[in-house]
Write an enzyme that holds these catalytic residues in place. Structure first.
Site, mmCIF file in Angstrom:
data_model
loop_
_atom_site.group_PDB
_atom_site.id
_atom_site.type_symbol
_atom_site.label_atom_id
_atom_site.label_comp_id
_atom_site.label_asym_id
_atom_site.label_seq_id
_atom_site.Cartn_x
_atom_site.Cartn_y
_atom_site.Cartn_z
ATOM 1 N N THR A 86 0.843 -1.201 0.000
ATOM 2 C CA THR A 86 0.000 0.000 0.000
ATOM 3 C C THR A 86 0.876 1.248 0.000
ATOM 4 O OG1 THR A 86 -1.686 -1.194 1.225
ATOM 5 C CG2 THR A 86 -1.791 1.201 1.349
ATOM 6 N N ASP A 112 6.362 -3.722 -0.854
ATOM 7 C CA ASP A 112 5.632 -2.775 -0.016
ATOM 8 C C ASP A 112 6.535 -1.595 0.344
ATOM 9 O OD1 ASP A 112 3.554 -1.724 1.443
ATOM 10 O OD2 ASP A 112 3.251 -3.496 2.695
ATOM 11 N N GLY A 155 -0.300 4.775 5.686
ATOM 12 C CA GLY A 155 -1.588 4.676 4.984
ATOM 13 C C GLY A 155 -2.610 3.900 5.804
ATOM 14 N N GLU A 184 -0.797 -5.334 5.971
ATOM 15 C CA GLU A 184 0.551 -5.360 5.380
ATOM 16 C C GLU A 184 1.440 -6.343 6.145
ATOM 17 O OE1 GLU A 184 1.120 -0.894 3.542
ATOM 18 O OE2 GLU A 184 1.360 -1.132 5.678
HETATM 19 C C1 5RP Z 1 0.825 2.177 4.352
HETATM 20 C C2 5RP Z 1 2.298 2.094 4.419
HETATM 21 C C3 5RP Z 1 3.051 2.636 3.254
HETATM 22 O O1 5RP Z 1 3.744 1.598 2.647
HETATM 23 C C4 5RP Z 1 3.987 3.697 3.750
HETATM 24 O O2 5RP Z 1 3.216 4.712 4.386
HETATM 25 C C5 5RP Z 1 4.813 4.319 2.612
HETATM 26 O O3 5RP Z 1 3.978 5.037 1.750
HETATM 27 P P1 5RP Z 1 4.532 5.857 0.525
HETATM 28 O O4 5RP Z 1 5.130 4.896 -0.437
HETATM 29 O O5 5RP Z 1 3.299 6.560 -0.021
HETATM 30 O O6 5RP Z 1 5.556 6.849 1.027
HETATM 31 O O7 5RP Z 1 2.889 1.595 5.343
HETATM 32 O O8 5RP Z 1 0.221 1.749 5.535
#
Ligand code: 5RP
Length: 236
Positions: free
Chosen positions: A33, A90, A106, A112
């Site tokens: 995510t 991820d 997120g 996750e």
């Molecule tokens: C969601 C997460 C995301 O992987 C993390 O916040 C990184 O996000 P981004 O790639 O938009 O910087 O842990 O829960």
């Protein structure tokens, strides 16, 4: 007027693509995510469409990942229908030198952690701004809590020395609600000296579903950087 390329966006794009390049035909893929993983999901879809990649199935870690997988034509499966995950891709909010992570920016860290931990190979995709010496230094630690336990869980976190705040929605009045219907407390700890211990201690608070510390889960970290205007990928 020439369009400026946002360097962070460029790093995310390139590192997401680099991870998607590592996926082999016939595999089960954990779909993470966030904005970096979104580029990986898009690239997986492009590879499927070109015929270079065949017969993969995705397991999404969130509603966002599911929507993107459908948009880019990636067939999905579930943990009931398969007994393994070959590879997961991820993002992360912080990565320390031992490849321990803070995730949950997120609010998807519960699913996750399930998917990323099951994967034979878990590839983390980050831009270089996510690298830290000590976890907790640049990002608050997300903790998913069942709504009825919010107040006692916040008090228990304060007793551990953390400063908890309820995550509020953007373009939505009230708190963020996770894909499981719970809430997220973001916690400031002065320093997270022992992430493995804190991960267990937090998960032991009644009503806490999962926290964003991922200790010993990541196999490979791909870091996107920009040097002299050019994106490059480093692995550690
Ligand atoms: C969601 C997460 C995301 O992987 C993390 O916040 C990184 O996000 P981004 O790639 O938009 O910087 O842990 O829960």
């Amino acid at each position: 007027m020439s369009a400026e390329i946002d360097p962070v966006k460029l790093m995310k794009q390139e590192v997401g693509k680099a991870a998607a390049e590592r996926v082999l035909s016939g595999t089960i893929v954990g779909l993470g995510t966030g904005s970096t993983t979104a580029y990986a999901i898009e690239h997986l879809g492009n590879r499927l469409q070109s015929g270079e990649l065949k017969d993969i199935k995705g397991i999404p870690t969130s509603f966002q990942a599911e929507v993107l997988a459908k948009k880019y034509g990636i067939p999905l499966t579930t943990l009931d229908a398969t007994d393994h995950i070959d590879i997961a891709i991820d993002g992360a909010d912080e990565v320390d030198p031992q490849k321990n992570l803070v995730k949950g920016g997120g609010a998807a860290h519960t699913r996750e952690k399930i998917v990323d931990s099951l994967a034979e190979q878990f590839i983390v995709v980050v831009d270089s701004t996510k690298l830290v010496e000590t976890l907790g230094s640049s990002f608050l630690l997300p903790v998913e809590v069942i709504p009825m336990a919010l107040s006692p869980a916040m008090r228990a976190i304060e007793n551990l020395g953390g400063k908890p705040e309820l995550r509020m929605g953007v373009k939505k009045a009230g708190p963020v609600i996770t894909d499981q219907g719970n809430m997220v407390i973001d916690v400031k700890f002065d320093s997270i000296a022992n992430p493995a211990e804190l991960e267990k201690t937090l998960n032991n608070i009644p009503g806490v579903l999962e926290n964003g510390l991922f200790v010993g889960v990541a196999n490979v970290v791909l870091v996107g950087e920009v040097k002299d205007g050019q994106p490059l990928i480093r692995e550690f």
